[in-house]
Design an enzyme around this catalytic site. Structure first.
Site, PDB file in Angstrom:
ATOM      1  N   PHE A   8      47.791  46.281   9.807  1.00  0.00           N
ATOM      2  CA  PHE A   8      49.230  46.560   9.763  1.00  0.00           C
ATOM      3  C   PHE A   8      49.642  47.188  11.083  1.00  0.00           C
ATOM      4  CE2 PHE A   8      53.133  48.851   9.309  1.00  0.00           C
ATOM      5  CZ  PHE A   8      53.931  47.921   8.672  1.00  0.00           C
ATOM      6  N   ASP A  62      45.450  51.535  17.414  1.00  0.00           N
ATOM      7  CA  ASP A  62      46.733  51.862  16.796  1.00  0.00           C
ATOM      8  C   ASP A  62      46.543  53.110  15.942  1.00  0.00           C
ATOM      9  OD1 ASP A  62      48.999  52.129  15.260  1.00  0.00           O
ATOM     10  OD2 ASP A  62      49.211  49.987  14.819  1.00  0.00           O
ATOM     11  N   LYS A  67      55.350  57.721  14.587  1.00  0.00           N
ATOM     12  CA  LYS A  67      55.480  58.482  13.343  1.00  0.00           C
ATOM     13  C   LYS A  67      55.564  59.996  13.569  1.00  0.00           C
ATOM     14  CE  LYS A  67      54.390  54.964  10.060  1.00  0.00           C
ATOM     15  NZ  LYS A  67      53.434  53.888  10.019  1.00  0.00           N
TER      16      LYS A  67
HETATM   17  C1  PLP Z   1      53.843  52.501  10.518  1.00  0.00           C
HETATM   18  C2  PLP Z   1      52.876  51.794  11.368  1.00  0.00           C
HETATM   19  C3  PLP Z   1      53.304  50.958  12.425  1.00  0.00           C
HETATM   20  C4  PLP Z   1      54.753  50.599  12.662  1.00  0.00           C
HETATM   21  O1  PLP Z   1      55.570  51.697  12.901  1.00  0.00           O
HETATM   22  P1  PLP Z   1      57.158  51.527  12.745  1.00  0.00           P
HETATM   23  O2  PLP Z   1      57.693  52.834  13.279  1.00  0.00           O
HETATM   24  O3  PLP Z   1      57.421  51.344  11.284  1.00  0.00           O
HETATM   25  O4  PLP Z   1      57.559  50.358  13.540  1.00  0.00           O
HETATM   26  C5  PLP Z   1      52.340  50.400  13.239  1.00  0.00           C
HETATM   27  N1  PLP Z   1      51.039  50.621  13.029  1.00  0.00           N
HETATM   28  C6  PLP Z   1      50.588  51.409  12.035  1.00  0.00           C
HETATM   29  C7  PLP Z   1      49.125  51.622  11.875  1.00  0.00           C
HETATM   30  C8  PLP Z   1      51.487  52.012  11.152  1.00  0.00           C
HETATM   31  O5  PLP Z   1      51.042  52.744  10.141  1.00  0.00           O
END
Ligand code: PLP
Length: 406
Positions: free
Chosen positions: A147, A232, A261
């Site tokens: 994700f 990520d 985040k």
């Molecule tokens: C939430 C998330 C994203 C995307 O972040 P957004 O601010 O919603 O675009 C990307 N990678 C990971 C692992 C995430 O948990």
């Protein structure tokens, strides 16, 4: 316009959302109106323990007073200049985040998906200009069940049919391999591979922790093959797993680390690409940008969000309380639990086949004052703010135990 001192009723809020909004989410039917620390309150004044933390964006707790003050102070001075001009907060943000994470270069963006996209762009450019990959041949390797956000390029390499179906055609140049399998990575790399993009722990997939040694093997393969390792850490970073960055559990350093985040403590969308000089060094004026990226309000908020994370010992608390919470959850004697797993305060309970849907348990927990969200059909994630105390976990367990023991 229909207004009343108390606002609308829950069913009125839900009705309006349903009528006027796109239905791209299926939220729990709780209408939140206030938050403080680990707690949130609905429009009827009911209080809940937040065990999702906005997918780990409010690691510092809701409406952290120090971050709020920084936001208010900056909002009174200057909020947005665009990068056409300089502002007096950006350099300070760079200094703080580089010192904290040992980074050499920073690219500030807004959402997590934008950070991912930016990293992929930079990695491709690095591939052509530094590694010498022939024009338009760059390959990026990603993992199954990843994700990384919701933009077109990103959903194009998702393996979740719900995320990708009928959104094509997709950008070429991505190769998908199993998660947790370093041999699959070694086998997938070609001379045209520029990057491997991976989550240290797959959060949205259901808190999937790779086998021990995976990330260090990945690090070694990427170094040997001259492939950019992009971690990520948008969900796993900033204390969530009990370390500032999840990569520290394995003693490795990515070439590029993505954070978002909790970088703003939930006040404002702020994300960043953190990299070695080489990869971000390929970007020259005009080649990439964002109107809001690096704005002074975001920088002031992010600096403070990072400061309280460290000064208030939230990373250590995440490690300690995470172990305590996970032990407590593991001690539940229940036929419906097949596994409890996690790291720090990123914890999941996987339910058995016979258990029924995780959503039902989330609804039952809501009745008892705990908000959490299912991931997929059978997984409940527990990821409270990193400021949670032992007493609050004990209280949470009094609510969770009867729901899951049933
Ligand atoms: C939430 C998330 C994203 C995307 O972040 P957004 O601010 O919603 O675009 C990307 N990678 C990971 C692992 C995430 O948990």
């Amino acid at each position: 316009m229909k207004t009343s001192p108390k606002g609308l009723t829950p069913s009125e809020y839900i009705g309006i959302e349903s009528e006027l909004g796109a239905h791209n989410y299926k939220p729990l039917d709780v209408i939140l109106a206030r938050g403080e620390g680990v707690w949130v309150w609905d429009t009827d004044g009911n209080k809940y323990l937040d065990c999702l933390s906005a997918y780990s964006a409010v690691n510092q707790g809701h409406c952290h007073p120090v971050i709020r003050q920084a936001m208010l102070d900056q909002a009174e001075k200057l909020t947005l200049t665009s990068r056409a001009f300089r502002n007096d907060q950006l350099a300070l943000f760079y200094e703080d985040i580089c010192a904290l994470t040992g980074t050499h270069k920073v690219l500030p963006m807004n959402s997590g998906a934008e950070a991912v996209e930016s990293a992929l762009k930079a990695a491709r450019k690095w591939g052509y200009e530094v590694k010498g990959v022939p024009e338009d041949q760059a390959e990026i390797i990603v993992c199954e069940n990843n994700f990384h956000g919701r933009t077109l390029a990103i959903v194009g390499f998702s393996t979740d049919p719900t995320a990708r179906n009928n959104f094509g055609p997709f950008a070429p140049g991505f190769k998908v391999i199993p998660f947790g399998d370093s041999e699959a990575l070694a086998a997938a790399i070609t001379p045209n591979t520029v990057a491997f993009l991976v989550e240290p722990i797959q959060g949205e997939a259901g808190v999937i922790i790779p086998p021990a040694g995976y990330l260090s093997a990945v690090r070694e393969i990427c170094s040997d093959q001259n492939v950019t390792l992009i971690l990520d850490e948008i969900q796993t970073g900033l204390g969530r797993t009990g370390k500032l960055l999840a990569e520290e559990h394995d003693g490795i350093e990515a070439d590029v680390t993505l954070v978002g985040k909790a970088l703003s403590g939930g006040f404002y969308p702020v994300s960043a690409v953190l990299s070695s000089t080489e990869v971000l060094g390929v970007l020259k004026p005009g080649e990439h940008g964002s109107t809001f990226g690096g704005n002074p309000l975001a920088c002031a908020v992010a600096r403070t969000a990072l400061r309280v994370l460290v000064e208030e010992g939230m990373v250590e608390n995440s490690a300690e309380m995470g172990a305590y919470f996970q032990d407590a959850l593991s001690s539940i004697n229940s036929d419906v639990i097949s596994e409890v797993r996690g790291r720090g305060l990123l914890i999941a309970i996987e339910l058995t086949e016979e258990a029924g849907d995780a959503r039902n348990y989330c609804n039952a927990l809501q009745e008892r004052g705990i908000l959490c969200k299912e991931t997929h059909l059978k997984i409940i994630r527990f990821a409270p703010p990193l400021i949670i105390t032992k007493d609050q976990i004990d209280w949470a367990m009094e609510q969770i135990r009867p729901v899951l023991a049933a």
